[in-house]
Each structure stands twice: as C-alpha cells, then as structure tokens.
Scaffold this motif. Structure first.
Motif, PDB file in Angstrom:
ATOM      1  N   GLN A   3       0.827  -1.189   0.000  1.00  0.00           N
ATOM      2  CA  GLN A   3       0.000   0.000   0.000  1.00  0.00           C
ATOM      3  C   GLN A   3       0.869   1.249   0.000  1.00  0.00           C
ATOM      4  OE1 GLN A   3      -2.729   1.076   3.393  1.00  0.00           O
ATOM      5  NE2 GLN A   3      -4.199   0.140   1.981  1.00  0.00           N
ATOM      6  N   LEU A   4       0.454   2.221  -0.802  1.00  0.00           N
ATOM      7  CA  LEU A   4       1.074   3.551  -0.800  1.00  0.00           C
ATOM      8  C   LEU A   4       0.059   4.551  -0.267  1.00  0.00           C
ATOM      9  CD1 LEU A   4       2.898   3.844  -4.250  1.00  0.00           C
ATOM     10  CD2 LEU A   4       3.905   3.427  -2.013  1.00  0.00           C
ATOM     11  N   HIS A   5       0.555   5.562   0.408  1.00  0.00           N
ATOM     12  CA  HIS A   5      -0.290   6.669   0.874  1.00  0.00           C
ATOM     13  C   HIS A   5      -0.048   7.820  -0.082  1.00  0.00           C
ATOM     14  CE1 HIS A   5      -1.371   4.492   4.487  1.00  0.00           C
ATOM     15  NE2 HIS A   5      -0.109   4.126   4.550  1.00  0.00           N
ATOM     16  N   LEU A   6      -0.954   7.990  -1.037  1.00  0.00           N
ATOM     17  CA  LEU A   6      -0.787   8.926  -2.141  1.00  0.00           C
ATOM     18  C   LEU A   6      -1.840  10.016  -2.107  1.00  0.00           C
ATOM     19  CD1 LEU A   6       0.559   9.677  -4.856  1.00  0.00           C
ATOM     20  CD2 LEU A   6      -1.029   8.101  -5.947  1.00  0.00           C
ATOM     21  N   ASN A   7      -1.379  11.247  -2.008  1.00  0.00           N
ATOM     22  CA  ASN A   7      -2.281  12.406  -2.020  1.00  0.00           C
ATOM     23  C   ASN A   7      -3.442  12.231  -1.044  1.00  0.00           C
ATOM     24  OD1 ASN A   7      -0.683  13.640  -3.999  1.00  0.00           O
ATOM     25  ND2 ASN A   7      -1.827  12.662  -5.649  1.00  0.00           N
ATOM     26  N   GLY A   8      -3.111  11.716   0.148  1.00  0.00           N
ATOM     27  CA  GLY A   8      -4.098  11.583   1.207  1.00  0.00           C
ATOM     28  C   GLY A   8      -4.972  10.339   1.137  1.00  0.00           C
ATOM     29  N   GLN A   9      -4.695   9.437   0.203  1.00  0.00           N
ATOM     30  CA  GLN A   9      -5.490   8.226   0.070  1.00  0.00           C
ATOM     31  C   GLN A   9      -4.589   6.999   0.061  1.00  0.00           C
ATOM     32  OE1 GLN A   9      -7.794   8.546  -3.494  1.00  0.00           O
ATOM     33  NE2 GLN A   9      -9.092  10.171  -2.709  1.00  0.00           N
ATOM     34  N   ALA A  10      -5.106   5.905   0.587  1.00  0.00           N
ATOM     35  CA  ALA A  10      -4.385   4.635   0.536  1.00  0.00           C
ATOM     36  C   ALA A  10      -4.635   3.996  -0.822  1.00  0.00           C
ATOM     37  CB  ALA A  10      -4.863   3.715   1.651  1.00  0.00           C
ATOM     38  N   LYS A  11      -3.551   3.531  -1.443  1.00  0.00           N
ATOM     39  CA  LYS A  11      -3.637   2.888  -2.753  1.00  0.00           C
ATOM     40  C   LYS A  11      -2.945   1.535  -2.695  1.00  0.00           C
ATOM     41  CE  LYS A  11      -5.370   6.462  -4.990  1.00  0.00           C
ATOM     42  NZ  LYS A  11      -6.609   6.444  -5.724  1.00  0.00           N
ATOM     43  N   ASP A  12      -3.671   0.494  -3.041  1.00  0.00           N
ATOM     44  CA  ASP A  12      -3.095  -0.844  -3.098  1.00  0.00           C
ATOM     45  C   ASP A  12      -2.343  -1.007  -4.405  1.00  0.00           C
ATOM     46  OD1 ASP A  12      -4.121  -1.688  -0.628  1.00  0.00           O
ATOM     47  OD2 ASP A  12      -6.030  -2.256  -1.552  1.00  0.00           O
ATOM     48  N   ILE A  13      -1.145  -1.593  -4.320  1.00  0.00           N
ATOM     49  CA  ILE A  13      -0.362  -1.854  -5.520  1.00  0.00           C
ATOM     50  C   ILE A  13       0.248  -3.245  -5.429  1.00  0.00           C
ATOM     51  CG2 ILE A  13       0.173   0.561  -6.029  1.00  0.00           C
ATOM     52  CD1 ILE A  13       2.965   0.034  -4.752  1.00  0.00           C
ATOM     53  N   ASN A  14       0.528  -3.815  -6.566  1.00  0.00           N
ATOM     54  CA  ASN A  14       1.183  -5.110  -6.630  1.00  0.00           C
ATOM     55  C   ASN A  14       2.271  -5.003  -7.694  1.00  0.00           C
ATOM     56  OD1 ASN A  14       1.857  -7.758  -6.267  1.00  0.00           O
ATOM     57  ND2 ASN A  14       0.140  -8.559  -7.457  1.00  0.00           N
ATOM     58  N   VAL A  15       3.433  -4.508  -7.274  1.00  0.00           N
ATOM     59  CA  VAL A  15       4.562  -4.286  -8.175  1.00  0.00           C
ATOM     60  C   VAL A  15       5.839  -4.749  -7.486  1.00  0.00           C
ATOM     61  CG1 VAL A  15       3.451  -2.300  -9.297  1.00  0.00           C
ATOM     62  CG2 VAL A  15       4.964  -1.923  -7.346  1.00  0.00           C
ATOM     63  N   PRO A  16       6.896  -4.994  -8.251  1.00  0.00           N
ATOM     64  CA  PRO A  16       8.178  -5.338  -7.619  1.00  0.00           C
ATOM     65  C   PRO A  16       8.683  -4.178  -6.754  1.00  0.00           C
ATOM     66  CG  PRO A  16       8.234  -5.771  -9.991  1.00  0.00           C
ATOM     67  CD  PRO A  16       6.961  -5.025  -9.709  1.00  0.00           C
ATOM     68  N   ASP A  17       9.305  -4.500  -5.633  1.00  0.00           N
ATOM     69  CA  ASP A  17       9.798  -3.475  -4.710  1.00  0.00           C
ATOM     70  C   ASP A  17      10.843  -2.555  -5.333  1.00  0.00           C
ATOM     71  OD1 ASP A  17       8.149  -4.314  -2.672  1.00  0.00           O
ATOM     72  OD2 ASP A  17       9.706  -5.432  -1.617  1.00  0.00           O
ATOM     73  N   ASP A  18      11.555  -3.028  -6.344  1.00  0.00           N
ATOM     74  CA  ASP A  18      12.592  -2.198  -6.944  1.00  0.00           C
ATOM     75  C   ASP A  18      12.090  -1.369  -8.135  1.00  0.00           C
ATOM     76  OD1 ASP A  18      12.276  -4.323  -8.700  1.00  0.00           O
ATOM     77  OD2 ASP A  18      14.437  -4.649  -8.990  1.00  0.00           O
ATOM     78  N   MET A  19      10.797  -1.438  -8.426  1.00  0.00           N
ATOM     79  CA  MET A  19      10.240  -0.631  -9.510  1.00  0.00           C
ATOM     80  C   MET A  19      10.349   0.839  -9.133  1.00  0.00           C
ATOM     81  SD  MET A  19       6.398  -0.832 -11.074  1.00  0.00           S
ATOM     82  CE  MET A  19       6.295  -0.920 -12.836  1.00  0.00           C
ATOM     83  N   PRO A  20      10.827   1.691 -10.039  1.00  0.00           N
ATOM     84  CA  PRO A  20      10.904   3.122  -9.715  1.00  0.00           C
ATOM     85  C   PRO A  20       9.526   3.691  -9.358  1.00  0.00           C
ATOM     86  CG  PRO A  20      12.230   2.656 -11.634  1.00  0.00           C
ATOM     87  CD  PRO A  20      11.425   1.406 -11.342  1.00  0.00           C
TER      88      PRO A  20
END
Length: 156
Positions: A3-20
């Motif tokens: 999960q990322l906290h983006l612009n005040g909202q939680a966003k679920d993501i499924n990407v490699p940890d080393d992705m820019p």
C-alpha cells in the motif's frame, strides 16, 4: 499486495519493490502529471514529495515510499501553498512547453514551506536542480516571489 499513501489516500499496488516510484505513479496509479525527464535524477521533472521532502521518483524504488506520505502535482490542489504556487505560475505565465513544470512546482512548494520569504539566492539554490529547457527561470523566480508575498499576506 502493498500500500502507498498517495495524495491523502491509501492505494493498493502489486509491483516489484525495486520498480521506480515514477513508473508506479504513472503506469499503475494514473498520476501522469509527474514526468520522466532524464531517468538519472538530474533534471527534476519527476519530483514528488515523500513526507514533504522532494525526491526524484525516477531513481527512488517504490519500496522506499512504503509507510510514507507521497504527494504529486495532482495532490497540490488540496495544499494551501501548492494552490498559491500554481496560481502564481499561471499569473506569471511560467509554463512554455510545460514539461518540467510539475517538478518545478513541487520543488517551489517545498522551498516556500521551509522558507516562506526566500531571497533570490535561496530561490536560485533551491530550484537549481530543476531544468527548464525553455529557459523560463525569470518567470519561475517571479512566481515564487508572488506566492511568497501571498503567503505573508501580501498582494492577492
């Protein structure tokens, strides 16, 4: 799933940890205001805030952003300083091609939050890592001064 906290909202993501972080923002989350410029953290087009600190998203692995507040140019509408900077940008006709402007604005917001009344030297130093291929540096400086004035209750 992370999960990322983006612009005040939680966003679920499924990407490699080393992705820019840049590619996660643009390709996975649709935040296309943040631009790819050089891919080496030299031009500033990809600047975003992580915990209110400007970072170059093109070289920052997404894993470095987990658990931190991320803000992009799209999130500046909800930020008082961000709104003032964007308004000054428009009034000073800063953008020419516009490609670098999101990164420029993100850096200017950071400067004004840390130093609400910067000198020209402080402006130049803070903005030196952002390249404008169109050369609108005098208008960038004027817009930052205008936003600074408005922050301190000056001209509206």
């Amino acid at each position: 799933m992370k999960q990322l906290h983006l612009n005040g909202q939680a966003k679920d993501i499924n990407v490699p940890d080393d992705m820019p972080l840049l590619w996660v923002l643009r390709d996975e989350l649709g935040m296309t205001g943040t631009k790819f410029g050089c891919g080496m953290a030299l031009c500033g087009a990809c600047t975003v805030h992580v915990d209110n600190t400007p970072v170059r998203a093109c070289v920052t692995p997404v894993s470095a952003a987990y658990g931190h507040a991320i803000s992009t140019i799209e999130g500046m509408e909800g930020d008082r300083v961000g709104r003032l900077v964007q308004q000054a940008w428009v009034e000073q006709n800063v953008a020419q091609c516009g490609y670098c402007q999101a990164g420029q604005i993100m850096t200017a917001v950071t400067l004004l939050k840390a130093t609400p009344a910067p000198t020209e030297k402080q402006i130049d130093e803070a903005m030196s890592g952002n390249i404008c291929r169109c050369g609108t540096y005098p208008r960038i400086r004027a817009a930052i001064k205008l936003a600074s004035s408005r922050l301190s209750g000056g001209a509206r």
